[in-house]
Design a protein around this motif. Structure first.
Motif, PDB file in Angstrom:
ATOM      1  N   ASP A  84       1.005  -1.180   0.090  1.00  8.04           N
ATOM      2  CA  ASP A  84      -0.031   0.358   0.488  1.00  8.04           C
ATOM      3  C   ASP A  84       1.235   1.124  -0.019  1.00  8.04           C
ATOM      4  N   TYR A  85       2.300   0.741   0.852  1.00  5.82           N
ATOM      5  CA  TYR A  85       2.715   1.870   0.837  1.00  5.82           C
ATOM      6  C   TYR A  85       3.586   2.536  -0.517  1.00  5.82           C
ATOM      7  N   GLN A 134       1.417   4.119  -2.434  1.00  4.65           N
ATOM      8  CA  GLN A 134       1.115   5.746  -2.797  1.00  4.65           C
ATOM      9  C   GLN A 134       2.100   6.864  -3.000  1.00  4.65           C
ATOM     10  N   HIS A 135       3.031   6.423  -2.900  1.00  2.00           N
ATOM     11  CA  HIS A 135       4.379   6.704  -2.429  1.00  2.00           C
ATOM     12  C   HIS A 135       5.324   6.381  -3.793  1.00  2.00           C
ATOM     13  N   ASN A 146       1.637   5.755   7.962  1.00  2.00           N
ATOM     14  CA  ASN A 146       1.043   4.320   7.739  1.00  2.00           C
ATOM     15  C   ASN A 146      -0.302   4.956   6.020  1.00  2.00           C
ATOM     16  N   VAL A 147      -0.544   3.990   5.606  1.00  2.00           N
ATOM     17  CA  VAL A 147      -1.730   4.189   4.922  1.00  2.00           C
ATOM     18  C   VAL A 147      -3.176   4.046   5.257  1.00  2.00           C
ATOM     19  N   SER A 148      -4.075   4.379   5.622  1.00  2.00           N
ATOM     20  CA  SER A 148      -4.982   4.064   6.045  1.00  2.00           C
ATOM     21  C   SER A 148      -5.902   3.064   4.946  1.00  2.00           C
ATOM     22  N   ALA A 161      -8.043   3.847   2.852  1.00  2.00           N
ATOM     23  CA  ALA A 161      -7.212   4.100   0.933  1.00  2.00           C
ATOM     24  C   ALA A 161      -6.474   3.131   0.000  1.00  2.00           C
ATOM     25  N   SER A 162      -6.308   2.150   1.268  1.00  2.00           N
ATOM     26  CA  SER A 162      -5.540   0.955   1.557  1.00  2.00           C
ATOM     27  C   SER A 162      -6.266  -0.370  -0.438  1.00  2.00           C
ATOM     28  N   HIS A 163      -5.301  -0.580  -1.054  1.00  2.00           N
ATOM     29  CA  HIS A 163      -5.314  -1.120  -2.006  1.00  2.00           C
ATOM     30  C   HIS A 163      -5.888  -2.381  -2.060  1.00  2.00           C
ATOM     31  N   HIS A 211      -6.173  -4.148   9.209  1.00  2.00           N
ATOM     32  CA  HIS A 211      -5.531  -3.606  10.256  1.00  2.00           C
ATOM     33  C   HIS A 211      -5.942  -3.963  11.471  1.00  2.00           C
TER      34      HIS A 211
END
Ligand SMILES: C[S@@+](CC[C@H](N)C(=O)[O-])C[C@H]1O[C@@H](n2cnc3c(N)ncnc32)[C@H](O)[C@@H]1O
Length: 320
Positions: A140-141, A144-145, A297-299, A302-304, A309
Motif C-alpha cells: 500500500d505504502y 501511494q509513494h 501508514n496508509v489508512s 485508502a488501502s489497495h 487493520h
C-alpha cells in the motif's frame, strides 16, 4: 464495470476473514438474480474456478451466506453447487505434504495478483509460504509513494511468497521500477516465488520479470551480486520477529550499505506483535550507525488491499 458485490468479491478472492466481510451489501431478501450474481462474483468467479481459494475458506463463506438466507424459501442451486467446484491441489512445489491454495489480490480494474500460498502459517520450516499483513501494508505504502521506487533497482530480503516484487513489476500498475530481485533464505520460498512469478507474468519477457534467488542473510558476502544491478532500494516485510536473526540481518545490511554507500535506502515494514522485540532491533540499528525515519501508514480507506487493520504495522525508512 462496477457491480454491487465488488467489495465482497475482492474480499472473497483474497480470503479476507468471513466474519469481517461487507455482508451489508447483501440486501435481504435476496432475489434469484441477485443470488446468482453474488455467486458469480465470488465462488463462480473465473479466477477462483481456475485457481481456487482454500476449501475451508469457501465452506466458511457459503455457510455464512446460507445463514444470511436462512429465512428465505428459495436458495439458488448455484450456492449448493459451489461446494462441488474445483479444489486447490494439495501437492507442494517441493513434494512435501503441505497444503497449498490460491489468493487473488484485486488492486484496481485490470490489475490483480494471484499467489499460490501455503494454507498454514508455518510450513516446510518457514513462515514465508504465505503473505503477511506487513507485506500488504508495505505494498500500500509503495503504491501511494510511487516516486520511491521509480527507476530504482530493488532487492527484497525475506520475500516469502513474492507479493511485493510481483506488485512492483505488474505491467498494469506502471511503476517503472528497474530490476527487482526477490530473495529468501528458504529454498521452498524461492521455488514458490518462482512459481508465482510465472503465474503473474505469462506474456512478459523474462528480463522484465522480477527474479527470485536464495539468499540467507548470513551468507550475503558469497551471493553473486555482480550478476545483478547495483541496489538502490532494499525492502523487507515482517522479518523482525526472531531476535536470534537480528545479527544476521544487520550483517547483511552492513554488507550491502558498504557496497552501495549512502545512496542505499531500506524500507522495513513490521507488524507490531512484541514492542520489546522491535525496540531491540531499533536499538541495534542505531548502534550500527543507521538513521531511522518513521513513514506514515496508509489508512484503511485508502488501502489497495483488503487489510483488516487489527494488527498495527510500522514502516520505517533506514539510511546511513
Ligand atoms: C514472516 S515471513 C515474511 C514473508 C514476506 N516478507 C511477507 O511479509 O509476507 C519471514 C521471511 O523471512 C525469511 N527469513 C527468516 N530468516 C531469514 C534469514 N536468516 N535469511 C533469509 N531469509 C530469512 C523466512 O524464510 C520468511 O520467508
Amino acid at each position: 464495470m462496477s457491480g454491487k458485490y465488488d467489495k465482497l468479491q475482492q474480499q472473497f478472492l483474497c480470503c479476507y476473514p468471513v466474519n469481517k466481510m461487507a455482508w451489508s451489501s447483501v440486501k435481504l431478501p435476496l432475489n434469484w438474480e441477485d443470488q446468482q450474481e453474488l455467486i458469480a462474483a465470488t465462488c463462480g468467479h473465473p479466477m477462483n474456478r481456475r485457481y481456487p481459494v482454500r476449501r475451508s475458506y469457501l465452506e466458511a463463506f457459503l455457510k455464512q451466506l446460507m445463514h444470511l438466507l436462512r429465512d428465505q424459501e428459495d436458495v439458488h442451486d448455484d450456492i449448493y453447487s459451489s461446494l462441488c467446484g474445483p479444489v486447490a491441489d494439495n501437492k507442494a512445489s517441493t513434494g512435501s505434504t503441505s497444503t497449498y491454495a490460491y489468493k487473488h489480490y484485486l488492486l484496481k480494474p485490470g490489475a490483480h495478483i494471484t499467489l499460490r500460498e501455503s494454507t498454514s502459517f508455518v510450513a516446510e520450516g518457514t513462515t514465508g509460504l504465505c503473505t503477511w499483513e506487513a507485506a500488504l501494508a508495505l505494498g500500500d505504502y509503495l503504491l501511494q509513494h510511487r516516486d520511491l521506487v521509480r527507476g530504482k533497482n530493488i532487492v527484497e530480503l525475506g520475500a516469502g511468497a513474492g507479493l511485493l516484487g510481483i506488485l512492483l513489476k505488474l505491467p498494469a500498475l506502471q511503476l517503472q521500477v528497474g530490476q527487482v530481485l526477490l530473495t529468501d533464505g528458504s529454498e521452498p520460498c524461492v521455488q514458490l516465488m518462482r512459481e508465482n512469478i510465472s503465474l503473474n507474468f505469462p506474456d512478459t519477457p523474462k528480463e522484465q520479470m522480477p527474479k527470485a534467488e536464495q539468499l540467507n542473510w548470513d551468507a550475503v558476502s558469497t551471493f553473486p551480486w555482480e550478476s545483478h544491478a547495483e541496489t538502490d532500494l532494499l525492502m523487507a516485510a515482517d522479518v523482525i520477529y526472531d531476535d536470534s536473526q537480528f545479527d544476521a540481518l544487520l550483517g547483511a545490511m552492513d554488507y550491502l550499505y558498504a557496497r552501495r554507500g549512502s545512496g542505499l535506502e531500506t524500507l522495513l515494514a513490521s507488524t507490531v506483535r512484541n514492542v520489546d522485540t522491535l525496540h531491540k532491533f531499533m536499538t541495534q540499528l542505531g548502534d550500527n550507525g543507521y538513521k531511522v525515519t518513521p513513514c506514515a501508514n496508509v489508512s484503511a480507506c485508502a488501502s489497495h488491499f483488503c487489510r483488516d487493520h487489527t494488527a498495527a504495522v510500522q514502516i520505517i525508512s533506514i539510511r546511513r
